[in-house]
Motif scaffolding. Structure first.
Motif, PDB file in Angstrom:
ATOM      1  N   TYR A  14       0.857  -1.265   0.061  1.00 29.97           N
ATOM      2  CA  TYR A  14      -0.074  -0.018  -0.262  1.00 29.97           C
ATOM      3  C   TYR A  14       0.894   1.305   0.003  1.00 29.97           C
ATOM      4  N   THR A  45      -5.008  -0.554  -7.604  1.00 29.59           N
ATOM      5  CA  THR A  45      -6.281   0.177  -7.366  1.00 29.59           C
ATOM      6  C   THR A  45      -6.153   1.305  -6.432  1.00 29.59           C
ATOM      7  N   GLU A  46      -6.857   2.454  -6.431  1.00 30.41           N
ATOM      8  CA  GLU A  46      -6.978   3.099  -5.402  1.00 30.41           C
ATOM      9  C   GLU A  46      -8.077   3.249  -4.435  1.00 30.41           C
ATOM     10  N   GLY A  47      -7.459   3.573  -3.206  1.00 35.47           N
ATOM     11  CA  GLY A  47      -8.581   3.390  -2.083  1.00 35.47           C
ATOM     12  C   GLY A  47      -8.082   4.232  -1.032  1.00 35.47           C
ATOM     13  N   THR A  48      -8.514   4.191   0.207  1.00 32.55           N
ATOM     14  CA  THR A  48      -8.110   5.118   1.272  1.00 32.55           C
ATOM     15  C   THR A  48      -7.497   4.114   2.328  1.00 32.55           C
ATOM     16  N   GLY A  49      -6.271   4.716   2.979  1.00 29.90           N
ATOM     17  CA  GLY A  49      -5.521   3.956   3.819  1.00 29.90           C
ATOM     18  C   GLY A  49      -5.780   4.971   5.199  1.00 29.90           C
ATOM     19  N   GLN A  50      -5.812   4.053   6.272  1.00 27.62           N
ATOM     20  CA  GLN A  50      -5.919   4.783   7.782  1.00 27.62           C
ATOM     21  C   GLN A  50      -4.895   4.418   8.558  1.00 27.62           C
ATOM     22  N   ARG A  69      -5.995   9.637   7.131  1.00 26.05           N
ATOM     23  CA  ARG A  69      -6.464   9.078   6.015  1.00 26.05           C
ATOM     24  C   ARG A  69      -5.949   9.417   4.910  1.00 26.05           C
ATOM     25  N   PRO A  71      -5.183   8.969   0.491  1.00 26.13           N
ATOM     26  CA  PRO A  71      -5.305   8.400  -0.656  1.00 26.13           C
ATOM     27  C   PRO A  71      -4.166   7.384  -1.130  1.00 26.13           C
ATOM     28  N   GLU A  72      -4.302   6.067  -1.355  1.00 32.16           N
ATOM     29  CA  GLU A  72      -3.307   4.976  -1.363  1.00 32.16           C
ATOM     30  C   GLU A  72      -3.779   4.255  -2.556  1.00 32.16           C
ATOM     31  N   HIS A  73      -2.637   3.489  -3.057  1.00 30.58           N
ATOM     32  CA  HIS A  73      -2.691   2.334  -4.012  1.00 30.58           C
ATOM     33  C   HIS A  73      -2.631   1.243  -3.336  1.00 30.58           C
ATOM     34  N   ARG A  74      -3.427   0.075  -3.645  1.00 29.89           N
ATOM     35  CA  ARG A  74      -2.966  -1.056  -3.436  1.00 29.89           C
ATOM     36  C   ARG A  74      -2.369  -1.831  -4.483  1.00 29.89           C
TER      37      ARG A  74
END
Length: 113
Positions: A14, A45-50, A69, A71-74
């Protein structure tokens, strides 16, 4: 015709969106992302890391004690199992986070040839 077993692992990590290209370049340079005659193969893919940095942390993003929080890529890449140490070391060296989140999945051997 002889067949040989190919031992492949999958690295999943991530990364903050703006750092993904640099981290990918590092793991590619260590040998990840090669599939047959293709190189630099990855899926993301893009998602949100916390995360919440704890006492003693030195966060690259955010502040100790504060929930963050980002914006991150997995990202997923494959690599030959014998390169595991080099690929993980490249990830850790290139990643901007103090403690990058990642996992390595050991897959079943696949016959080739």
């Amino acid at each position: 015709m002889s067949r040989t077993a190919l031992s492949i692992d999958v690295l999943v990590f991530y990364s903050p969106v703006e750092a993904t290209e640099g981290v990918l370049a590092a793991v590619f340079a260590a040998g990840a992302g090669a599939i047959g005659d293709y190189t630099e193969c990855a899926w993301f893919t893009e998602g949100t890391g916390q995360f919440r940095p704890g006492v003693g942390a030195s966060p690259a993003i955010g502040s100790v004690g504060e929930l963050e929080r980002v914006p991150e890529h997995r990202v997923e890449v494959t690599f030959r199992r014998g390169l595991r140490r080099e690929v993980v070391a490249a990830l850790r060296a290139a990643h901007p986070y103090e403690e990058p989140a990642f996992h390595v999945i050991e897959t079943a051997d696949v016959e080739v040839g």
